[in-house]
Design a protein around this motif. Structure first.
Motif, PDB file in Angstrom:
ATOM      1  N   ALA A  59      29.774  -3.037 168.188  1.00 36.54           N
ATOM      2  CA  ALA A  59      30.774  -2.760 167.153  1.00 36.54           C
ATOM      3  C   ALA A  59      30.989  -3.987 166.284  1.00 36.54           C
ATOM      4  O   ALA A  59      30.985  -5.111 166.792  1.00 36.54           O
ATOM      5  N   PHE A  60      31.137  -3.761 164.990  1.00 38.80           N
ATOM      6  CA  PHE A  60      31.315  -4.867 164.042  1.00 38.80           C
ATOM      7  C   PHE A  60      32.415  -4.527 163.040  1.00 38.80           C
ATOM      8  O   PHE A  60      32.494  -3.403 162.549  1.00 38.80           O
ATOM      9  N   TRP A  61      33.224  -5.550 162.726  1.00 35.98           N
ATOM     10  CA  TRP A  61      34.275  -5.369 161.718  1.00 35.98           C
ATOM     11  C   TRP A  61      33.655  -5.149 160.352  1.00 35.98           C
ATOM     12  O   TRP A  61      32.666  -5.783 160.000  1.00 35.98           O
ATOM     13  N   ILE A  62      34.281  -4.301 159.585  1.00 32.63           N
ATOM     14  CA  ILE A  62      33.900  -4.172 158.177  1.00 32.63           C
ATOM     15  C   ILE A  62      34.705  -5.216 157.413  1.00 32.63           C
ATOM     16  O   ILE A  62      35.933  -5.240 157.477  1.00 32.63           O
ATOM     17  N   HIS A  63      33.993  -6.084 156.716  1.00 28.63           N
ATOM     18  CA  HIS A  63      34.622  -7.203 156.019  1.00 28.63           C
ATOM     19  C   HIS A  63      34.887  -6.861 154.552  1.00 28.63           C
ATOM     20  O   HIS A  63      35.920  -7.195 154.000  1.00 28.63           O
ATOM     21  N   LYS A  64      33.917  -6.204 153.948  1.00 29.49           N
ATOM     22  CA  LYS A  64      34.055  -5.893 152.528  1.00 29.49           C
ATOM     23  C   LYS A  64      33.383  -4.572 152.228  1.00 29.49           C
ATOM     24  O   LYS A  64      32.408  -4.203 152.884  1.00 29.49           O
ATOM     25  N   LEU A  75      28.493  -1.952 152.520  1.00 26.75           N
ATOM     26  CA  LEU A  75      29.383  -2.528 153.527  1.00 26.75           C
ATOM     27  C   LEU A  75      28.920  -3.938 153.821  1.00 26.75           C
ATOM     28  O   LEU A  75      27.722  -4.192 153.912  1.00 26.75           O
ATOM     29  N   GLU A  76      29.884  -4.848 154.011  1.00 25.50           N
ATOM     30  CA  GLU A  76      29.519  -6.170 154.513  1.00 25.50           C
ATOM     31  C   GLU A  76      30.153  -6.356 155.889  1.00 25.50           C
ATOM     32  O   GLU A  76      31.345  -6.132 156.073  1.00 25.50           O
ATOM     33  N   LEU A  77      29.313  -6.734 156.854  1.00 27.55           N
ATOM     34  CA  LEU A  77      29.767  -6.951 158.220  1.00 27.55           C
ATOM     35  C   LEU A  77      29.631  -8.426 158.561  1.00 27.55           C
ATOM     36  O   LEU A  77      28.746  -9.105 158.046  1.00 27.55           O
ATOM     37  N   VAL A  78      30.512  -8.909 159.434  1.00 31.73           N
ATOM     38  CA  VAL A  78      30.404 -10.293 159.894  1.00 31.73           C
ATOM     39  C   VAL A  78      29.999 -10.274 161.367  1.00 31.73           C
ATOM     40  O   VAL A  78      30.633  -9.628 162.187  1.00 31.73           O
ATOM     41  N   VAL A  79      28.898 -10.954 161.666  1.00 37.33           N
ATOM     42  CA  VAL A  79      28.337 -10.932 163.015  1.00 37.33           C
ATOM     43  C   VAL A  79      28.228 -12.354 163.542  1.00 37.33           C
ATOM     44  O   VAL A  79      27.730 -13.244 162.839  1.00 37.33           O
ATOM     45  N   GLU A  80      28.718 -12.570 164.732  1.00 37.01           N
ATOM     46  CA  GLU A  80      28.439 -13.836 165.408  1.00 37.01           C
ATOM     47  C   GLU A  80      27.429 -13.506 166.502  1.00 37.01           C
ATOM     48  O   GLU A  80      27.729 -12.716 167.402  1.00 37.01           O
ATOM     49  N   ALA A  81      26.240 -14.084 166.409  1.00 35.32           N
ATOM     50  CA  ALA A  81      25.187 -13.768 167.377  1.00 35.32           C
ATOM     51  C   ALA A  81      25.524 -14.424 168.713  1.00 35.32           C
ATOM     52  O   ALA A  81      25.592 -15.646 168.815  1.00 35.32           O
ATOM     53  N   ARG A  82      25.785 -13.582 169.718  1.00 36.12           N
ATOM     54  CA  ARG A  82      26.232 -14.110 171.009  1.00 36.12           C
ATOM     55  C   ARG A  82      25.436 -13.579 172.180  1.00 36.12           C
ATOM     56  O   ARG A  82      25.681 -13.962 173.322  1.00 36.12           O
ATOM     57  N   GLY A  83      24.534 -12.637 171.936  1.00 36.30           N
ATOM     58  CA  GLY A  83      23.760 -12.061 173.031  1.00 36.30           C
ATOM     59  C   GLY A  83      22.495 -11.446 172.470  1.00 36.30           C
ATOM     60  O   GLY A  83      22.235 -11.519 171.257  1.00 36.30           O
ATOM     61  N   ALA A  84      21.698 -10.820 173.353  1.00 39.07           N
ATOM     62  CA  ALA A  84      20.403 -10.297 172.935  1.00 39.07           C
ATOM     63  C   ALA A  84      20.557  -9.270 171.809  1.00 39.07           C
ATOM     64  O   ALA A  84      19.757  -9.244 170.875  1.00 39.07           O
ATOM     65  N   GLY A  85      21.585  -8.433 171.886  1.00 39.80           N
ATOM     66  CA  GLY A  85      21.766  -7.378 170.888  1.00 39.80           C
ATOM     67  C   GLY A  85      22.084  -7.937 169.520  1.00 39.80           C
ATOM     68  O   GLY A  85      21.458  -7.568 168.516  1.00 39.80           O
TER      69      GLY A  85
END
Lengths: 277, 273
Positions: A59-64, A75-85
């Motif tokens: 799941a990812f927040w919708i930023h814009k 849609l713009e999403l903000v992702v912090e890469a923290r695992g394999a997915g």
């Protein structure tokens, strides 16, 4: 007892990744996902596939939400890469097709009256607060922002924040930008200074807990956007329990995805919530 | 008695939420059936988080039968499902034969349901809070208790776990005890990393469920058998039907893509067209 209004129901569509940019410690993904942008309200999120080997959605927040020529709304999403997915997701090139479900979850509620509001965002989770700030300003609510992060790289859109709010307070753990410390250290003072009647927060569970407590001390309403591990993100699996106090005063479990992610801060039984300490 | 399904694609217990969430992605009335999450007499809060973990070949889950209890279910959830035109199969689980009988009596007084699915072993709760009915005799006793207390004409489905070595024997026993259909494919017993009892569902369970399906079909010719476990594609549905299943239940695949059941329904419909 009727079905939700059609424009509020989520969609499951094949989207296309238009752009993937690294900004500080985060990745900003721009997606075309027909119909989803049109239904977006601040606080809602999308669920994405993260490659053929992984069964659970992410799941990812919708930023814009932006209207761009030729593609309709994106849609713009903000992702912090923290695992394999998430690593897989941020390594995909533009043009990658992805199954996108959304917008999911309950959005932030907007105040009926023109009242000062404080928005508290931590790390990438601050993403839904920027479109929220715009909606609040359209209603003439004075918006104050408190933006927090590990360091400068984990601060989301600090420059943009200055454009969209009456006052902006920045805190970082290492003190590289703004004040050194955490949300919990400064939230009482910022809340008092802003005179906010409503506090909106998105971030880690301990931070949300601190904000909810500060709001109670100040006599303000709080709405917190919880981030819990989600499997389906659509309300089908029952895997994301959040203990709350219901209207009747008795404790019950709600789902972080379908009954949240935005919940009233004074309703959450923080001590029983996973990851709260 | 046959199940007289309009589509061979059903929603498996525990993977369709309350129905409302799934209805956003397609009409529930289009599907062969909607099996509810397992309902108990009293409400159950379920287990602590984390409840579901991803593994390379399936999901490990310890939801702990969270449900609102039969009263709330009948008052709040069932009317909405029926109004949507869903063919509702109510999954039930009890702590004793007496509780299974009580659940059947309550459901027997409720018009409109398409059938009752008896959950004969929930692998994520092995703490004595449910009646474990893996033995053929116990399974048959549960089915008999439910069958006896339902009005004639209400189909009873018996859901068997695919780790039972004597799956064909259990199937014959529950059919003799009055089950109208056997569902082959509950979650397999597994454990969360901290050792809590859990179930394993998803792609890993597909070949096991298929093996159990073929054994049951061979042992009980003419019986109505529903296949569940690892069903994710139209080919999976075709394979189950070719091997003697009357219908399939889609579970874990819905958690990845909430449109799966409707896609499979449409895909199988094209086969017939």
């Amino acid at each position: 007892m009727s079905a939700p209004a059609p424009e509020r129901t989520p969609l499951h569509v094949t989207g296309e990744l238009l752009a993937s940019r690294r900004i500080g410690a985060h990745h900003h993904l721009t997606l075309v996902a027909p119909g989803i942008a049109e239904r977006f309200r601040p606080g809602t999120f999308v669920a994405l596939d993260t490659g053929p080997e992984r069964l659970a959605r992410r799941a990812f927040w919708i930023h814009k939400v932006k209207t761009t020529g030729g593609y309709g709304a994106t849609l713009e999403l903000v992702v912090e890469a923290r695992g394999a997915g998430t690593e897989w997701l941020v390594s995909q090139p533009a043009g990658t097709r992805l199954a996108v479900t959304g917008p999911l979850g309950r959005a932030f509620s907007l105040p009926r009256e023109t009242v000062p509001c404080l928005l508290v965002g931590e790390g990438y989770a601050a993403a839904p607060l920027f479109p929220l700030a715009e909606r609040l300003r359209e209603r003439d609510c004075a918006v104050s922002l408190l933006v927090a992060g590990e360091d400068e790289a984990h601060l989301l859109s600090a420059l943009e924040a200055r454009r969209s709010a009456r006052s902006v307070t920045v805190v970082t753990r290492d003190g590289t930008v703004g004040q050194r410390g955490s949300v919990a250290d400064v939230v009482d003072e910022v809340l008092q200074r802003s005179g906010a009647a409503v506090v909106y927060a998105a971030g880690s569970t301990p931070t949300l807990h601190a904000v909810a407590q500060a709001a109670e001390r100040a006599g303000a309403w709080s709405q917190v956007a919880l981030e819990q591990p989600l499997t389906c993100a659509t309300g089908l699996c029952g895997g994301c329990p959040v203990p709350v106090v219901g209207e009747s005063g008795s404790a019950r479990l709600v789902r972080a995805c379908a009954d949240g992610p935005v919940l009233r801060g004074d309703r959450v039984l923080w001590d029983q919530l996973a990851g709260a300490s | 008695m046959t199940l007289a399904l309009t589509s061979p694609v059903m929603v498996a217990s525990g993977c369709g939420g309350t129905g409302r969430e799934l209805a956003a992605y397609g009409a529930l009335a289009d599907l062969g059936g909607f099996v509810t999450r397992s309902i108990t007499i009293a409400p159950r809060a379920g287990g602590p988080a984390p409840r579901i973990l991803e593994t390379p070949s399936g999901l490990v889950h310890a939801v702990g039968l969270q449900n609102p209890g039969i009263d709330q279910f009948l008052a709040l959830e069932l009317p909405w499902l029926l109004q949507e035109g869903a063919r509702v199969f109510v999954s039930v689980v009890g702590r004793s034969l007496g509780e299974y009988g009580e659940l059947a009596r309550r459901l027997g007084r409720t018009p409109g349901i398409a059938g009752v699915e008896v959950n004969l072993s929930a692998p994520d709760v092995e703490d004595g809070s449910v009646f474990d009915a893996r033995e053929p005799f116990h399974a048959a006793s549960v089915v008999a208790a439910v069958h006896r207390d339902l009005p004639r004409g209400t189909p009873v489905l018996a859901k068997l776990r695919t780790d039972v070595l004597r799956v064909a024997e259990v199937a014959r026993a529950v059919l003799d005890a009055g089950a109208d259909a056997v569902v082959v494919g509950n979650a397999l017993p597994a454990a969360m990393p901290d050792g809590r009892p859990a179930g394993l569902s998803g792609p890993a369970t597909g070949p096991l469920a298929l093996r159990c399906l073929t054994e049951v079909v061979a042992a009980a010719p003419g019986a109505t058998v529903v296949a569940s476990g690892g069903i994710a594609t139209v080919d999976d549905v075709r394979s189950a039907l070719r091997n003697g299943a009357t219908a399939v239940q889609v579970g874990t695949a819905l958690l990845h893509d909430p449109t799966t059941a409707h896609r499979l329904h449409a895909g199988i419909g094209e086969d017939e067209a």
